[in-house]
Design an enzyme around this catalytic site. Structure first.
Site, PDB file in Angstrom:
ATOM      1  CE  LYS A 177      -3.556  -3.684  26.963  1.00  0.00           C
ATOM      2  NZ  LYS A 177      -4.636  -2.961  27.214  1.00  0.00           N
ATOM      3  CE  LYS A 230      -3.429  -6.628  29.909  1.00  0.00           C
ATOM      4  NZ  LYS A 230      -4.316  -5.425  29.673  1.00  0.00           N
TER       5      LYS A 230
HETATM    6  C1  PBG Z   1      -8.021  -2.797  27.790  1.00  0.00           C
HETATM    7  C2  PBG Z   1      -7.464  -3.960  28.506  1.00  0.00           C
HETATM    8  C3  PBG Z   1      -7.462  -5.110  28.120  1.00  0.00           C
HETATM    9  C4  PBG Z   1      -6.823  -5.895  29.347  1.00  0.00           C
HETATM   10  C5  PBG Z   1      -6.714  -5.012  30.533  1.00  0.00           C
HETATM   11  N1  PBG Z   1      -7.180  -3.745  29.923  1.00  0.00           N
HETATM   12  C6  PBG Z   1      -7.632  -5.988  26.992  1.00  0.00           C
HETATM   13  C7  PBG Z   1      -6.989  -5.724  25.928  1.00  0.00           C
HETATM   14  O1  PBG Z   1      -6.379  -4.796  25.593  1.00  0.00           O
HETATM   15  O2  PBG Z   1      -7.513  -6.131  24.789  1.00  0.00           O
HETATM   16  C8  PBG Z   1      -6.464  -7.391  29.356  1.00  0.00           C
HETATM   17  C9  PBG Z   1      -6.529  -8.044  30.755  1.00  0.00           C
HETATM   18  C10 PBG Z   1      -6.484  -9.395  30.543  1.00  0.00           C
HETATM   19  O3  PBG Z   1      -6.602 -10.291  29.500  1.00  0.00           O
HETATM   20  O4  PBG Z   1      -6.755  -9.896  31.708  1.00  0.00           O
HETATM   21  N2  PBG Z   1      -8.429  -1.856  28.287  1.00  0.00           N
END
Ligand code: PBG
Length: 307
Positions: A177, A230
């Site tokens: 991520k 992601k």
């Molecule tokens: C954090 C989380 C995020 C997303 C999913 N889970 C945001 C982040 O890490 O700031 C992002 C998903 C998206 O942008 O569609 N719990």
């Protein structure tokens, strides 16, 4: 002759449920995406499952936030109420995935607990993740998906689930991520923007590729059953490398910013919306993702069914 296939069951639909809403509310930076009430969530979930999506990914937004994110594992916490409602409506007809993070639940908006000096306390956060995993399992989640990027989160959740006898519940780990600008609109939807600082201390540097494979090896060693990369489209090389390196399912998460860009450009008539949706989701599959998590899941599944 098409080499890459795409079907409704390959798609996972993220859904947002917010405590204390009178009626479902549009997310302005994500046209077509809503913060749901329990009732509208049930309808949206039912519709998505009717269209054949493979699973639902649930995010909760509590009305009260605090330092420890206590609503994440409270019995009457919104996400647990919603999981119980969906599980009772849908049974095992879909895969209910609980996103596990603290950022929607903490008043500071970080994904873990903070030390007094404002730095995220990795190991103390793991204790909270363990408690949240047990609560989400109890509430009816089929899969737990930790997205906080704390080191050791998969092992902590695995042993918490085992300890409550849920040895059968898989962990879908947000493994690679990245600290991405493309999460911007999500922070409107989930109301979890950090109140200070950023997430670069725990999320990955976009310049790094090998690090993704180290994260993958670590998560698999800790017991991850499947892996998320992601965002998806700007990181297709990572999807491809990870898919080539592992023998567990890989999901690409087409995040909020990817969604918003196409919606915004389509609104101006600058790209053909339906073609762009199909092309990007196909590209994520072509790169090697078994599963695509996308806010277009229900719509696209319906389109695929009728084509
Ligand atoms: C954090 C989380 C995020 C997303 C999913 N889970 C945001 C982040 O890490 O700031 C992002 C998903 C998206 O942008 O569609 N719990």
């Amino acid at each position: 002759m098409a080499q890459t296939t795409l079907g409704p069951a390959d798609l996972v639909a993220p859904l947002f449920v917010k405590e204390g809403l009178e009626e479902m509310t549009a997310v302005s930076s994500m046209p077509g995406v809503y913060q749901h009430t329990i009732e509208s969530l049930r309808k949206a979930a039912n519709k998505a499952v009717g269209a054949g999506v493979g699973g639902l990914l649930l995010f909760g937004i509590p009305s009260v936030k605090d330092g420890s994110g206590s609503q994440a594992d409270a019995d009457e916490g919104i996400v647990n109420v919603a999981l119980r409602a969906l599980r009772s409506d849908l049974g095992d007809s879909t895969v209910l995935i609980a996103d596990l993070c603290l950022c929607e639940y903490t008043d500071h908006g970080h994904c873990g607990l903070l030390r007094p000096d404002g730095v995220v306390d990795n190991d103390a956060s793991l204790t909270r993740y363990a408690a949240v995993a047990a609560a989400q399992a109890e509430a009816g989640a089929h899969v737990i998906a930790p997205s906080g990027m704390m080191d050791g989160q998969v092992a902590a959740i695995r042993s918490a689930l085992d300890a409550v006898g849920r040895v059968d519940l898989p962990v879908l780990a947000y493994t690679a991520k990245y600290a991405s600008a493309f999460y911007g609109p999500f922070r409107d939807a989930a109301e979890g923007a950090p109140q200070f600082g950023d997430r670069a201390g725990y999320q990955m540097d976009p310049a790094n590729s090998d690090e993704a494979l180290r994260e993958v090896a670590q998560d698999l060693a800790e017991g991850a059953d499947a892996i998320i990369v992601k965002p998806a489209l700007p990181y297709l090389d990572i999807v491809s490398r990870v898919a080539g390196a592992v023998d567990v399912p890989v999901a690409g998460y087409q995040v909020s910013g990817e969604y918003a860009m196409i919606e915004a450009a389509a609104e101006r008539g600058w790209v053909d919306r339906d073609r762009a949706i199909l092309e990007t989701v196909t590209a994520i599959r072509r790169a090697g993702a078994d599963i695509v998590i996308t806010y277009w899941a229900a719509e696209l599944a319906r389109r695929l069914l009728s084509s």
